[in-house]
Design an enzyme around this catalytic site. Structure first.
Site, PDB file in Angstrom:
ATOM      1  N   ARG A  36       0.827  -1.216   0.000  1.00 29.08           N
ATOM      2  CA  ARG A  36       0.000   0.000   0.000  1.00 29.08           C
ATOM      3  C   ARG A  36       0.857   1.259   0.000  1.00 29.08           C
ATOM      4  O   ARG A  36       0.482   2.264  -0.617  1.00 29.08           O
ATOM      5  CB  ARG A  36      -0.925  -0.001   1.215  1.00 29.08           C
ATOM      6  N   LYS A 219     -20.022 -16.706   1.308  1.00 27.26           N
ATOM      7  CA  LYS A 219     -21.484 -16.636   1.436  1.00 27.26           C
ATOM      8  C   LYS A 219     -22.162 -15.853   0.331  1.00 27.26           C
ATOM      9  O   LYS A 219     -21.663 -14.811  -0.096  1.00 27.26           O
ATOM     10  CB  LYS A 219     -21.829 -15.957   2.761  1.00 27.26           C
ATOM     11  N   GLY A 375      -9.300 -10.135  -1.059  1.00 28.72           N
ATOM     12  CA  GLY A 375      -8.112 -10.637  -0.356  1.00 28.72           C
ATOM     13  C   GLY A 375      -7.546 -11.941  -0.892  1.00 28.72           C
ATOM     14  O   GLY A 375      -6.376 -12.026  -1.268  1.00 28.72           O
ATOM     15  N   GLY A 398     -13.239  -4.018  -0.077  1.00 25.88           N
ATOM     16  CA  GLY A 398     -14.601  -3.527   0.165  1.00 25.88           C
ATOM     17  C   GLY A 398     -15.017  -2.480  -0.859  1.00 25.88           C
ATOM     18  O   GLY A 398     -16.151  -2.489  -1.349  1.00 25.88           O
TER      19      GLY A 398
END
Ligand code: AMP
Length: 417
Positions: A36, A219, A375, A398
């Site tokens: 990052r 999920k 990820g 996200g």
């Protein structure tokens, strides 16, 4: 009005730059992965080379108060090394006016962790569990009121605002969105943000067809909005990983002990029906590598995915499935991948996910545009040494998911608006 980093004249200007330096640290506070930090360097270097100075701001972790464990002082030396100039440190992001004012062209200042203040996120802290609705409302109003001063102070340090923190672009925080209002004619994206936005647009707005999305992960519930948005946009939808078993069960398959969400069966059926209506091909798993326990060394057996024995659990995509998905991938011109197709953290069940990484590298070699995010998918591509063999690796899990849900990200809207 939005400006562009390549065209903006930074001569003599102070730029306040929101970056995502939320890097992992070990117990000795050493950086274990500086990706990052490195990804923000082109933007910071461009401003310094253009005759400006930089005031760098970021969050680190999720502190709920001032906490030395989450201090950005741990990374100052490494940032200096990467940037090639000594970076000064402001130990309180709200008391940095004098240091900011003294900055000369070519100099850099790093502010302490923005999240030491509740005002960064604009959410009240320290509320008792039994707080009444009235108390909650009052606390929220109080932090929103003090947030204005917080933002104003940060904005007062600089002449222009650059947002290069894609990882937090889906949050309407002080430093990622609200501050932009103070720079109506001097706000812009950094190179990383520009790259991330362009990559998502390449897939969602002007994809070369056929367009294929590979969505995996645990999920259906966590990626429902993603699936619902993509099913209206793609030509092919590959659904793998744990979430695939809900679809198999919805179609009447026997899935043994595999992960599934019964309450999402109606949604799964709706997605399949929409796909049929729109002529979108959905590819589910054909054969599954199953285990008897959620354990790396559990015995493995291959089943038809719609006929798994009662005491077995589907944990990875089997070769027959991977072969069928590979054909779809290699016949596509644009491919989006988010989420593992098996239990990636257990090496004996990571083969399917690593194979997808390899297929994407091959598709890219053949001229397809490939975007990877999330990820485990990013880890798979990196582990295989393919990070530079796909077209783009997203830095924001996200934020990327919300973008592919079709939402406008607050960090993006604040610059464009
Ligand atoms: P997500 O955060 O939604 O992308 O999901 C990532 C998680 O999905 C990883 O921790 C994987 O272990 C999990 N996962 C993938 N496939 C399976 C599976 N067949 N059974 C259980 N978990 C899975």
């Amino acid at each position: 009005m939005q400006q562009f980093i390549d065209k903006y004249d930074f001569t003599g200007k102070k730029a306040i730059v929101r970056v995502d330096f939320n890097v992992p640290l070990n117990e000795k506070f050493e950086i274990t992965d500086d990706t990052r930090i490195r990804r923000a360097m082109p933007t910071l270097k461009k401003i310094l080379a253009g005759g400006g100075s930089v005031i760098i701001m970021s969050h680190l972790g999720r502190p709920k108060k001032v906490d030395p464990t989450f201090s950005l002082k741990h990374i100052v030396d490494h940032v200096s090394e990467c940037l090639g100039v000594p970076v000064q440190f402001a130990p309180d992001c709200q008391k940095a006016a004098a240091q900011a004012a003294a900055l000369k062209p070519g100099e850099a200042l790093l502010l302490e962790n923005l999240r030491f203040y509740a005002e960064e996120e604009g959410k009240p802290r320290g509320l008792k569990d039994d707080a009444s609705d009235e108390e909650k409302k009052a606390a929220k109003a109080a932090v929103k009121a003090s947030q204005k001063e917080f933002v104003k102070t940060l904005a007062s340090y600089a002449d222009c605002y650059v947002n290069d923190a894609f990882g937090t672009a889906h949050r309407a925080h002080a430093s990622t969105a609200l501050i932009a209002d103070y720079f109506p004619n001097d706000k812009m994206f950094g190179y990383l943000m520009e790259g991330e936005i362009a990559a998502i647009d390449n897939v969602l707005k002007h994809a070369e067809r056929p367009l294929t999305a590979i969505i995996g992960g645990s999920k259906v519930s966590s990626k429902l909005a993603v699936l619902k948005n993509l099913v209206g946009k793609v030509d092919n939808l590959i659904i793998g990983g744990g979430m695939g078993y809900t679809f198999i069960k919805a179609k009447g398959g026997k899935i043994g002990l595999s992960l599934h969400e019964d309450e999402l069966i109606p949604d799964a059926l709706e997605i399949l029906a929409t796909a049929k209506e729109k002529g979108v091909n959905v590819y589910l798993s054909i054969e599954t590598v199953a285990g008897q326990k959620f354990d790396n060394d559990t015995p493995q057996r291959i089943f038809k995915t719609n006929d798994i024995a009662d005491d077995w659990e589907g944990m990875d995509a089997a070769p027959v499935t991977l072969e069928s998905w590979k054909k779809v991938i290699l016949a596509s011109k644009t491919i989006l991948w988010n989420g593992p197709v098996g239990v990636f953290e257990l090496p004996n069940f990571a083969k399917g996910t690593l194979q997808i990484a390899e297929d994407l590298a091959e598709a890219t070699r053949n001229g397809a545009y490939t975007l990877v995010g999330g990820g485990d998918s990013v880890a798979a591509v990196t582990q295989m040494g393919y990070a530079d063999k796909v077209s783009y690796v997203s830095t924001g899990g996200g934020a990327m998911l919300e973008a592919i849900e079709g939402k406008e990200l607050p960090g993006v809207a604040a610059i464009r608006g």
